[in-house]
Motif scaffolding. Structure first.
Motif, PDB file in Angstrom:
ATOM      1  N   ALA A 102       1.006  -1.232   0.022  1.00 40.99           N
ATOM      2  CA  ALA A 102      -0.077   0.031   0.060  1.00 40.99           C
ATOM      3  C   ALA A 102       0.854   1.171   0.096  1.00 40.99           C
ATOM      4  CB  ALA A 102      -1.084  -0.010   1.386  1.00 40.99           C
ATOM      5  N   ASN A 103       2.016   1.080   0.422  1.00 42.37           N
ATOM      6  CA  ASN A 103       3.115   2.202   0.457  1.00 42.37           C
ATOM      7  C   ASN A 103       3.360   2.641  -1.021  1.00 42.37           C
ATOM      8  OD1 ASN A 103       4.167  -0.527   0.851  1.00 42.37           O
ATOM      9  ND2 ASN A 103       6.110   0.744   0.450  1.00 42.37           N
ATOM     10  N   LEU A 104       3.083   1.741  -1.734  1.00 46.22           N
ATOM     11  CA  LEU A 104       3.527   2.099  -3.235  1.00 46.22           C
ATOM     12  C   LEU A 104       2.236   2.668  -3.994  1.00 46.22           C
ATOM     13  CD1 LEU A 104       5.337  -1.063  -4.349  1.00 46.22           C
ATOM     14  CD2 LEU A 104       6.135   0.871  -3.493  1.00 46.22           C
ATOM     15  N   TYR A 105       1.268   3.168  -3.233  1.00 40.86           N
ATOM     16  CA  TYR A 105      -0.048   3.728  -3.927  1.00 40.86           C
ATOM     17  C   TYR A 105       0.306   5.030  -4.745  1.00 40.86           C
ATOM     18  CZ  TYR A 105      -3.301   0.661  -1.421  1.00 40.86           C
ATOM     19  OH  TYR A 105      -4.379  -0.434  -1.103  1.00 40.86           O
ATOM     20  N   GLY A 106      -0.230   5.220  -5.767  1.00 41.09           N
ATOM     21  CA  GLY A 106       0.064   6.327  -6.614  1.00 41.09           C
ATOM     22  C   GLY A 106       1.438   6.095  -7.641  1.00 41.09           C
ATOM     23  N   LEU A 107       1.990   4.946  -7.433  1.00 39.31           N
ATOM     24  CA  LEU A 107       3.195   4.724  -8.199  1.00 39.31           C
ATOM     25  C   LEU A 107       3.042   3.705  -9.449  1.00 39.31           C
ATOM     26  CD1 LEU A 107       5.912   4.707  -5.458  1.00 39.31           C
ATOM     27  CD2 LEU A 107       5.252   6.711  -6.874  1.00 39.31           C
ATOM     28  N   ASP A 108       1.719   2.960  -9.286  1.00 38.22           N
ATOM     29  CA  ASP A 108       1.554   2.041 -10.387  1.00 38.22           C
ATOM     30  C   ASP A 108       1.081   2.700 -11.692  1.00 38.22           C
ATOM     31  OD1 ASP A 108       0.594  -0.174 -11.748  1.00 38.22           O
ATOM     32  OD2 ASP A 108      -1.182  -0.420 -10.451  1.00 38.22           O
ATOM     33  N   ALA A 109       1.934   2.201 -12.637  1.00 39.66           N
ATOM     34  CA  ALA A 109       1.617   2.956 -14.003  1.00 39.66           C
ATOM     35  C   ALA A 109       0.199   2.597 -14.403  1.00 39.66           C
ATOM     36  CB  ALA A 109       2.775   2.611 -14.861  1.00 39.66           C
ATOM     37  N   SER A 110      -0.209   1.427 -14.222  1.00 37.19           N
ATOM     38  CA  SER A 110      -1.505   1.122 -14.698  1.00 37.19           C
ATOM     39  C   SER A 110      -2.584   1.761 -14.229  1.00 37.19           C
ATOM     40  CB  SER A 110      -1.718  -0.436 -14.228  1.00 37.19           C
ATOM     41  OG  SER A 110      -1.840  -0.694 -13.146  1.00 37.19           O
ATOM     42  N   SER A 127      -7.591  -0.491  22.629  1.00 39.40           N
ATOM     43  CA  SER A 127      -7.639   0.843  22.587  1.00 39.40           C
ATOM     44  C   SER A 127      -8.469   1.640  21.379  1.00 39.40           C
ATOM     45  CB  SER A 127      -6.114   1.282  22.127  1.00 39.40           C
ATOM     46  OG  SER A 127      -5.661   0.613  20.884  1.00 39.40           O
ATOM     47  N   HIS A 128      -9.198   0.771  20.557  1.00 43.37           N
ATOM     48  CA  HIS A 128     -10.011   1.450  19.566  1.00 43.37           C
ATOM     49  C   HIS A 128     -11.465   0.737  19.545  1.00 43.37           C
ATOM     50  CE1 HIS A 128      -5.813   2.455  18.316  1.00 43.37           C
ATOM     51  NE2 HIS A 128      -6.259   3.234  17.583  1.00 43.37           N
ATOM     52  N   ASP A 129     -12.354   1.489  18.931  1.00 45.44           N
ATOM     53  CA  ASP A 129     -13.743   1.126  18.897  1.00 45.44           C
ATOM     54  C   ASP A 129     -14.051   0.424  17.633  1.00 45.44           C
ATOM     55  OD1 ASP A 129     -14.562   2.539  21.476  1.00 45.44           O
ATOM     56  OD2 ASP A 129     -13.872   4.387  20.331  1.00 45.44           O
ATOM     57  N   GLY A 130     -13.337   0.729  16.700  1.00 44.04           N
ATOM     58  CA  GLY A 130     -13.697   0.070  15.238  1.00 44.04           C
ATOM     59  C   GLY A 130     -12.377  -0.282  14.432  1.00 44.04           C
ATOM     60  N   LEU A 131     -12.363  -0.825  13.756  1.00 42.74           N
ATOM     61  CA  LEU A 131     -11.133  -1.309  12.701  1.00 42.74           C
ATOM     62  C   LEU A 131     -11.562  -1.241  11.478  1.00 42.74           C
ATOM     63  CD1 LEU A 131      -8.300  -2.334  13.075  1.00 42.74           C
ATOM     64  CD2 LEU A 131      -9.286  -4.741  12.870  1.00 42.74           C
ATOM     65  N   LEU A 132     -10.989  -0.595  10.388  1.00 42.49           N
ATOM     66  CA  LEU A 132     -10.791  -0.540   9.034  1.00 42.49           C
ATOM     67  C   LEU A 132      -9.434  -1.154   8.317  1.00 42.49           C
ATOM     68  CD1 LEU A 132     -11.656   2.653   9.886  1.00 42.49           C
ATOM     69  CD2 LEU A 132     -12.900   2.166   7.733  1.00 42.49           C
ATOM     70  N   ILE A 133      -9.669  -2.175   7.472  1.00 39.61           N
ATOM     71  CA  ILE A 133      -8.510  -2.924   7.021  1.00 39.61           C
ATOM     72  C   ILE A 133      -8.421  -2.951   5.712  1.00 39.61           C
ATOM     73  CG2 ILE A 133      -9.556  -5.042   7.584  1.00 39.61           C
ATOM     74  CD1 ILE A 133      -6.513  -5.894   8.377  1.00 39.61           C
ATOM     75  N   ASN A 134      -7.455  -2.616   4.967  1.00 41.15           N
ATOM     76  CA  ASN A 134      -7.114  -3.111   3.702  1.00 41.15           C
ATOM     77  C   ASN A 134      -5.810  -4.136   3.791  1.00 41.15           C
ATOM     78  OD1 ASN A 134      -6.307  -3.603   1.035  1.00 41.15           O
ATOM     79  ND2 ASN A 134      -6.267  -1.514   0.332  1.00 41.15           N
ATOM     80  N   ALA A 135      -6.127  -5.326   3.845  1.00 37.66           N
ATOM     81  CA  ALA A 135      -4.726  -6.329   4.109  1.00 37.66           C
ATOM     82  C   ALA A 135      -4.143  -6.531   2.696  1.00 37.66           C
ATOM     83  CB  ALA A 135      -5.405  -7.618   4.432  1.00 37.66           C
ATOM     84  N   ALA A 136      -4.703  -5.949   1.735  1.00 38.59           N
ATOM     85  CA  ALA A 136      -4.010  -6.007   0.238  1.00 38.59           C
ATOM     86  C   ALA A 136      -3.758  -7.493  -0.037  1.00 38.59           C
ATOM     87  CB  ALA A 136      -2.602  -5.122   0.454  1.00 38.59           C
ATOM     88  N   GLY A 137      -2.457  -7.977  -0.408  1.00 36.50           N
ATOM     89  CA  GLY A 137      -2.259  -9.347  -0.862  1.00 36.50           C
ATOM     90  C   GLY A 137      -2.349 -10.390   0.195  1.00 36.50           C
ATOM     91  N   LEU A 138      -2.226 -10.080   1.604  1.00 32.32           N
ATOM     92  CA  LEU A 138      -2.802 -10.734   2.471  1.00 32.32           C
ATOM     93  C   LEU A 138      -4.071 -11.013   2.782  1.00 32.32           C
ATOM     94  CD1 LEU A 138      -0.089  -9.311   5.192  1.00 32.32           C
ATOM     95  CD2 LEU A 138      -0.056 -11.622   3.927  1.00 32.32           C
ATOM     96  N   THR A 139      -4.960 -10.439   2.054  1.00 29.68           N
ATOM     97  CA  THR A 139      -6.457 -10.787   2.332  1.00 29.68           C
ATOM     98  C   THR A 139      -6.871 -12.040   1.716  1.00 29.68           C
ATOM     99  OG1 THR A 139      -6.927  -8.464   1.450  1.00 29.68           O
ATOM    100  CG2 THR A 139      -8.555  -9.871   1.232  1.00 29.68           C
TER     101      THR A 139
END
Length: 148
Positions: free
Chosen positions: A12-20, A67-79
């Motif tokens: 996800a740290n590469l977002y914006g760098l994908d030529a496609s 410590s948190h009430d909710g969780l949002l996740i984009n596990a990317a390839g680990l999904t």
């Protein structure tokens, strides 16, 4: 103020760098800044993180239980591969929203099955960074309703 953690997985740290353009033109830092602003507008405290390492994501999910009430996740390839992340998510007591920048069901067939979905309250996919903002809006609704 309700607190939510937003986790992003490998590459996800590469977002914006994908030529496609599969993952949009915005970098993760831009998306993070916009999400923090949106969360603040919604009255949420947002803890936004990214790691390329499965164990780190699991540690953060476990931390979020305390410590948190909710969780949002984009596990990317680990999904599509991580039973360990699924198990950690199943132990999280609050609502979970699974997010994907791309529409995983329009992509390669191996991406059509998400282990994360088994633990998710809801799924948002295919809307790019806008999906992240929609997920935050949905999360405040879930937290207000007390759903999980």
């Amino acid at each position: 103020m309700k607190s939510v953690m937003f986790l992003n997985g490998p590459n996800a740290n590469l977002y914006g760098l994908d030529a496609s353009g599969t993952y949009g033109r915005q970098g993760l830092a831009q998306i993070e800044a916009a999400c923090i602003a949106r969360a603040s507008d919604l009255g949420l405290r947002l803890d936004f993180r990214q790691s390329n390492h499965e164990g780190v994501l699991i540690d953060w999910i476990q931390e979020a239980r305390q410590s948190h009430d909710g969780l949002l996740i984009n596990a990317a390839g680990l999904t599509y591969t991580s039973i360990a992340i699924l198990d950690a998510l199943l132990a999280f007591p609050g609502p979970i929203i699974e997010c994907h920048m791309s529409n995983i069901w329009k992509r390669e067939t191996f991406r059509h099955h998400s282990f994360i979905s088994k633990a998710a309250t809801g799924v948002i996919a295919g809307l790019g960074a806008e999906g992240y903002f929609l997920a935050l809006s949905a999360m405040i609704g879930l937290l207000t309703e007390g759903a999980s």
